[in-house]
Design an enzyme around this catalytic site. Structure first.
Site, short mmCIF file in Angstrom:
data_model
loop_
_atom_site.label_atom_id
_atom_site.label_comp_id
_atom_site.label_asym_id
_atom_site.label_seq_id
_atom_site.Cartn_x
_atom_site.Cartn_y
_atom_site.Cartn_z
N ASP A 257 -15.48 -2.72 63.35
CA ASP A 257 -16.70 -3.35 63.81
C ASP A 257 -16.34 -4.46 64.81
O ASP A 257 -15.16 -4.67 65.10
CB ASP A 257 -17.52 -3.86 62.63
CG ASP A 257 -16.81 -4.95 61.83
OD1 ASP A 257 -15.59 -5.09 61.97
OD2 ASP A 257 -17.48 -5.66 61.05
N ASP B 84 -13.21 -6.80 60.77
CA ASP B 84 -12.94 -6.98 59.34
C ASP B 84 -13.35 -5.75 58.53
O ASP B 84 -12.99 -5.62 57.36
CB ASP B 84 -13.60 -8.24 58.78
CG ASP B 84 -15.12 -8.23 58.86
OD1 ASP B 84 -15.68 -7.32 59.48
OD2 ASP B 84 -15.74 -9.14 58.28
N SER C 87 -20.74 -9.99 63.16
CA SER C 87 -20.12 -8.84 62.48
C SER C 87 -20.68 -7.53 63.02
O SER C 87 -20.56 -7.25 64.20
CB SER C 87 -20.31 -8.97 60.97
OG SER C 87 -19.52 -8.05 60.27
N ASP D 226 -15.98 -7.63 64.82
CA ASP D 226 -15.06 -8.72 64.46
C ASP D 226 -13.86 -8.24 63.66
O ASP D 226 -13.09 -9.04 63.14
CB ASP D 226 -15.80 -9.85 63.74
CG ASP D 226 -16.32 -9.44 62.37
OD1 ASP D 226 -16.72 -8.28 62.21
OD2 ASP D 226 -16.34 -10.28 61.45
#
Length: 459
Positions: free
Chosen positions: A246, A250, A102, A248
């Site tokens: 970010d 999300d 993340s 990833d």
């Protein structure tokens, strides 16, 4: 170096001794435990990864282990967390593993674990995986029953299609607005999937840090202190909106047309305002998120509920109260009409629809919402400190305060008429996180420090 095993998965830094880092041996053990736990129906597991440098190594170990456990691996390649979540559901797989740390820096990586709904494991399920991993009681497949790899790169397009198909995404209105945006995709998978979304929406774009090298151009957490590059670019006056994700994809933050932060806490507030205007209902965010969501929800006649911190806690509470929108103040938008997971693509499409409908500048939209400021502090403790006992004392201290409402579902949160403060212990460090909110940063910080002093006096 660090290795953290928790109910939500395994994460750590790359390189170093076994047991202290995210290394092949621990990846094998944890993947084997997950494959042992997950109910086997289709015999397929989805694997997707962000753009981190260590991604190929971790992916190869995960794939080989799953094959050895007799699962077929649907490898969707570079993929955002929400894309992988949707791929599990769309493919009918038994579960999924997302290879991403993340917002953590480049030396980190992690395995995030999904159930057959493409949602994160519950706390109880995550605990069971940990127990299986600890026992190392695995049974691998014999040679005639090994799994296979199925490479499928179609899920970015399918994810984008699912977003533009949402009833509240007004493609015509967005196209007529002729928006131009600047995007910072932090040299990860946002540079692949976001252009596809923006092109479908008819939005012009310019990217910063688009190449998927995994060599992040700055600290990847989408906070103001890390976003000076795009904030400066926005001051050129060439763009209607700045978009930051970010690694990833999300978490989602917006930059106003003048180069100022819209505020990551207000990503969810604005999207919820739009959703509630079309589909009145309830909302959920975690205890450490701005009360602006509560205010907006009440304006639309709905009920706001706070959950414990953590995405799975938010989604569980959303299901309980039948929330139409929810998420986290870190820029995480969860829209059940799409799926129960934070999704920056959904957030972007809904926000652009709102902006088109309002026909105003982003900075003008921000001024339409209550203005709160959150201060974030921490109390460092010794490993011997009884944190739970301290939090109980804090709770008791304010229980008789007529102006205070105390919530202890996750640490202790004390709500006052014009402010709040939330103390919760870290699961990985001997610290207490102290978040506080008021109408100015000075008041918020003073409230946080007041509670910090209360804790210091107890030691």
């Amino acid at each position: 170096m660090t290795l953290i095993k928790s109910i939500s998965g395994i994460r750590g830094t790359i390189g170093g001794a076994t047991g202290d880092t995210l290394n092949p041996l621990d990846i094998v053990k944890f993947t084997s435990a997950y494959a042992t736990f997950i109910p086997r129906r289709s015999g397929k597991i989805v694997v997707g990864r962000d753009g981190r440098i260590s991604g190929p190594m971790v992916r190869d170990v995960v794939r080989g282990t799953l094959i050895g456990m007799g699962f077929d691996v649907i490898d969707i390649g570079y993929a955002s967390t929400p894309t992988t979540e949707l791929a599990v559901r769309m493919s009918g797989a038994d579960g999924g593993i997302i290879i991403t740390a993340s917002h953590n820096p480049r030396q980190w990586n992690a395995l995030k674990l999904l159930n057959s709904e493409g949602e994160f494991l519950t706390a109880a399920d995550g605990q069971r995986v940990l127990e299986i991993a600890e026992k190392e009681d695995f049974c691998y497949a014999e040679v005639d029953h090994l799994g296979h790899v199925i490479e499928d790169n179609s899920y970015d397009d399918r994810h984008v299609q699912s977003v533009v198909d949402l009833n509240l995404v007004d493609i015509d209105a967005i196209r007529k607005s002729r928006f131009t945006v600047c995007v910072d995709s932090i040299n990860s998978v946002g540079g692949i999937v976001l252009p596809k979304l923006l092109e479908r929406l008819g939005v012009g774009y310019h990217f910063l840090n688009r190449d998927v090298t995994g060599d992040f151009a700055h600290n990847p957490e989408p906070l103001e202190k890390n976003l000076q590059g795009i904030m400066q670019e926005m001051k050129s006056g060439k763009y209607d909106l700045g978009i930051v994700v970010d690694p990833d994809v999300d978490r989602l933050a917006f930059i106003c047309e003048d180069g100022t932060m819209f505020g990551e806490e207000y990503t969810l507030v604005a999207v919820a305002d739009y959703v509630l205007s079309k589909t009145p209902g309830n909302t959920v965010s975690n205890l450490s998120s701005t009360r602006a969501l509560r205010d907006v929800t009440r304006q639309h006649g709905g009920v706001y509920t706070a959950s414990a911190v953590g995405e799975v806690n938010v989604t569980t509470k959303m299901k309980e109260v039948n929330a139409v929108i929810g998420g986290e103040g870190n820029g995480g938008v969860i829209y059940p009409e799409s799926h129960y997971g934070r999704d920056a693509l959904v957030g972007i499409a809904l926000f652009l629809t709102l902006l088109a409908e309002k026909d105003c500048k982003v900075s003008e939209l921000r001024r339409q919402y209550p203005d709160y400021q959150i201060a974030k502090n921490r109390i460092d403790l010794t490993p011997e400190t009884d944190v739970d006992a301290i939090l109980v004392k804090v709770k008791e201290m304010f229980a008789s305060d007529a102006e205070a409402t105390v919530n202890d579902i996750d640490g202790v949160k004390i709500d006052f008429p014009d402010s709040w403060v939330h103390l919760r212990k870290s699961n990985t460090e001997p610290i207490i996180r102290v978040y506080s909110e008021a109408d100015t940063m000075e008041k918020a910080d003073a409230l946080g420090k007041r509670l910090m002093q209360v804790v210091y006096d107890m030691q």
